[in-house]
Scaffold this active site. Structure first.
Site, PDB file in Angstrom:
ATOM      1  N   HIS A  58       1.793   4.764  -2.800  1.00  0.00           N
ATOM      2  CA  HIS A  58       1.957   6.217  -2.609  1.00  0.00           C
ATOM      3  C   HIS A  58       3.345   6.656  -3.088  1.00  0.00           C
ATOM      4  CE1 HIS A  58      -1.699   6.847  -0.333  1.00  0.00           C
ATOM      5  NE2 HIS A  58      -1.332   6.068   0.675  1.00  0.00           N
ATOM      6  N   HIS A  78       0.828  -1.203   0.000  1.00  0.00           N
ATOM      7  CA  HIS A  78       0.000   0.000   0.000  1.00  0.00           C
ATOM      8  C   HIS A  78       0.869   1.262   0.000  1.00  0.00           C
ATOM      9  CE1 HIS A  78      -3.514   2.512   1.326  1.00  0.00           C
ATOM     10  NE2 HIS A  78      -2.519   3.252   1.795  1.00  0.00           N
ATOM     11  N   GLU A  79       1.760   1.342   0.972  1.00  0.00           N
ATOM     12  CA  GLU A  79       2.572   2.557   1.098  1.00  0.00           C
ATOM     13  C   GLU A  79       3.458   2.764  -0.126  1.00  0.00           C
ATOM     14  OE1 GLU A  79       1.852   4.775   3.149  1.00  0.00           O
ATOM     15  OE2 GLU A  79       0.498   3.501   4.308  1.00  0.00           O
TER      16      GLU A  79
HETATM   17 ZN   LIG Z   1      -2.494   5.307   2.239  1.00  0.00          ZN
END
Ligand SMILES: [Zn+2]
Length: 696
Positions: free
Chosen positions: A485, A481-482
């Site tokens: 980003h 997830h990170e």
């Molecule tokens: Zn996030």
């Protein structure tokens, strides 16, 4: 040679000069506490002078001498603030916290001095009115429009006396937000549960018990055990601890944080929602939510309420079904001699884990040896990005960090050209805030000739020396997830810093990270990273299939606890000025909001209760916590698109990169999404992915 070290002197203070390191990476090994205050004050002073020069420029306003000049201004301040923000989040100490408290109202006043400057706004307004005659390219025209919106939303159209009122609200709010953040962090540390008798820890692994003993030792409680809490209602050890009374103790300790006592935050919450509602009224909005949401892709509070109301019934119905299955298990065990009782919130994780084992026949302890941290990073997270985008990564040992266990990589395009730097700080520490997040030391912009320097933070418990770091499946998912980003930051290819990378609305920013989670379970990626830490054997296919099948497990719980928090956040911020409750009514207000929306199911409390809801009261997600599920709709649509277009292929990566990841906020978010997806977002794939479509 200097006998005394002078932090106001640029020879002694590394923050006062541009970094000479690759990509302008901060010299983290040379930065000390005492450098920040003089550097931040100097940065604000320089920025103020730059802005004054633009506002008082005798030449008529042009796009170049006003808007572009503003984009160029404040470079020094943003460089220093990014380091300050990073350290206060990930590696803080009492001195930095005190400085944060001292400076937070100054930062608010600094921003107001720009956006409430009448001469500056007059130049922006003149340009805005003539925008169609300025011959601007699309990104430049959008920049002018966004500046005008930012000024108006910050109060540039207000009378002088209202501007004064607004300034005091902003300064007070920023102090309160800072106080909330620090109080919650101290409260969660203080709430750690101390255990005298190791037999109570039955169910934890020997490594976890060693970690608890080490935590006790570091608190000078030698011979005891300490279970540190994380800043969510639920606490990870509850899934393993066999002792029901200890589970209840940990759970209630977690749930009552911030209500009364030394680390009470209800007083802060009551004052903050009051101030926010008053600011909204000053700016001409009925509520703070109306003000916030107008600038998000959701646009209105009605749109958010409608979406939350659509999701709540199927989520709660599913949570009730899950509760019934858990109760059946408790009852069956009581028939064979175990005590009979009614399922309570502190039992959920423990029995859900058993239901999971029963239905999917595996437990986390079986899976974790296949998720060794370094392998997850290199052969999982980075590998998926290489396959999808053709990029490559090379570890750099010459870039300074603030902790020895961090890792730094340089990223390259497929043609070998440099892309940026990415830092990983994955271990939990007591001086690090909870959760996981991405941040930037430098944001890409062609105007300033800057390449991105981004960072991923996680909170993985560090095992005792010599032990491997084995992740849970949730932690693996968070790592992917990170990094979604991080890619959004790395692939940014915009002219103006204001539009760089992740500078998109909150209800859009989670979308690239959420679909990136899909690679954690992609068969080809899994086969590449999920290998036993000591034998190197691949994860058995049978176990892998069970992990995949279990993804829909417990989603009624997960979605309901999330929606509870999102609904509480909206309730607080959909209050009109004059109708906000007092501190002693904070708990009652929260309970009523949950009841009204039908998510008041006792075994599934909100993921965050108001007194420790950092997203809403210190993290910039006020009236914005719904954003995670709003953008998850976009993410699951994208996952569906990828799955129907051949999955992990370079061609797909190129489309995502050119239509979404490189654009930052240089294009309106929903326009960007429609251009990629070919239609409006659809809620179907999300319900399907969470197993919530069943029985609707
Ligand atoms: Zn996030």
């Amino acid at each position: 040679m200097n006998a005394t070290n002078d932090p106001t002197n640029s020879v002694d203070n590394p923050l006062l000069t541009d970094s000479t390191l690759p990509y302008g990476a901060p010299p983290l090994n040379r930065i000390r506490n005492e450098h920040f205050k003089p550097a931040l004050l100097a940065g604000m002073e320089t920025h103020r002078r730059e802005i004054d020069a633009i506002a008082s420029n005798p030449a008529a306003a042009t796009f170049e001498n006003t808007v572009v000049a503003m984009e160029r201004a404040g470079k020094m301040l943003s460089r220093i603030r990014s380091v300050f923000g990073s350290l206060t989040a990930s590696d803080t100490n009492a001195e930095l916290e005190a400085l944060q408290t001292e400076l937070s109202p100054k930062f608010a006043a600094h921003s107001d001095a720009i956006y409430l400057n009448p001469a500056l706004f007059a130049r922006i307004r003149t340009l805005y009115e003539r925008r169609s005659q300025l011959g601007l390219d699309a990104e430049s025209l959008r920049l002018l429009e966004r500046y005008r919106t930012a000024f108006v939303r910050a109060g540039a159209n207000l009378s002088e006396s209202d501007k004064g009122a607004l300034r005091s609200i902003n300064e007070r709010s920023s102090m309160l937000s800072n106080e909330f953040r620090q109080t919650v962090q101290k409260g969660v540390t203080a709430a750690a549960v101390v255990i005298d008798d190791v037999s109570l820890l039955d169910g934890l692994s020997p490594e976890q018990i060693a970690t608890a003993a080490a935590a006790a030792k570091s608190r000078k409680l030698e011979g005891k055990w300490v279970i540190a809490l994380t800043n969510t209602t639920g606490q990870p050890p509850l899934s393993q601890l066999k002792n029901r009374a200890l589970r209840e103790r940990i759970y209630k300790t977690s749930l009552m944080r911030g209500v009364g006592g030394d680390f009470d935050t209800t007083r802060i919450v009551a004052e903050m929602v009051k101030l926010r509602s008053e600011r909204a009224r000053l700016l001409g909005y009925p509520t703070h939510a109306a003000y916030v949401l107008e600038d998000e892709t959701a646009l209105t509070a009605d749109a958010v309420n409608k979406m939350l109301a659509q999701l709540a019934p199927p989520a709660v119905a599913n949570a009730r079904r899950e509760a019934a299955a858990i109760q059946a298990l408790i009852d069956a065990q009581s028939n064979t001699g175990a005590p009979a009782f009614q399922l309570q919130a502190w039992d959920w994780d423990f029995y859900a884990e058993q239901v999971r084992k029963q239905n999917y026949a595996y437990d986390e302890a079986q899976v974790r040896p296949y998720f060794e941290m370094n392998r997850v990073l290199i052969d999982g997270v980075l590998f998926a990005a290489q396959e999808l985008f053709g990029v490559s990564f090379k570890e750099r040992h010459d870039i300074p960090t603030y902790q020895d266990d961090m890792r730094v990589f340089e990223a390259f395009n497929a043609d070998g050209s440099p892309l940026g730097l990415v830092y990983f700080d994955w271990y939990a520490r007591e001086n690090k805030r909870g959760g996981a997040w991405m941040s930037s030391y430098a944001e890409q912009s062609r105007l300033l000739g800057k390449r991105p320097v981004v960072m991923n933070n996680l909170n993985i418990p560090k095992p005792p020396p010599g032990q491997p770091t084995l992740l849970t499946f949730d932690e693996v998912n968070t790592a992917f997830h990170e990094f979604g980003h991080a890619l959004h930051g790395l692939f940014s290819n915009v002219m103006y810093p204001r539009f760089s990378g992740t500078s998109v609305p909150r209800d859009f920013v989670e979308f690239p990270s959420q679909y990136n989670e899909m690679w954690a379970v992609d068969p080809r990626v899994l086969a590449n990273y999920a290998k036993h830490y000591s034998t190197g054997a691949p994860m058995p296919k049978e176990l892998m299939d069970k992990v995949l099948a279990a993804r829909k497990f417990n989603q009624g719980f997960g979605t309901t606890e999330y929606l509870g928090a999102a609904i509480v956040d909206q309730a607080w911020h959909q209050l009109a000025a004059g109708s906000t409750p007092n501190a002693q009514d904070v708990e009652r207000f929260e309970a009523e909001a949950l009841k009204r929306s039908g998510v008041d199911f006792a075994p599934v409390p909100p993921r965050y209760r108001t007194p420790y809801f950092s997203h809403a009261f210190s993290g910039g997600y006020a009236a914005g916590y719904y954003a995670y599920i709003w953008s998850d709709v976009l993410a699951r649509d994208t996952e569906h698109w990828l799955n129907t277009h051949g999955g992990l292929r370079r061609e797909n990566g190129d489309i995502l990169r050119s239509k979404i990841l490189s654009k930052g906020f240089s294009v309106d978010a929903m326009t960007m999404f429609r251009d990629f997806y070919g239609q409006d977002p659809d809620i179907g794939p999300l319900l399907e992915a969470r197993g919530l479509a069943v029985g609707r």
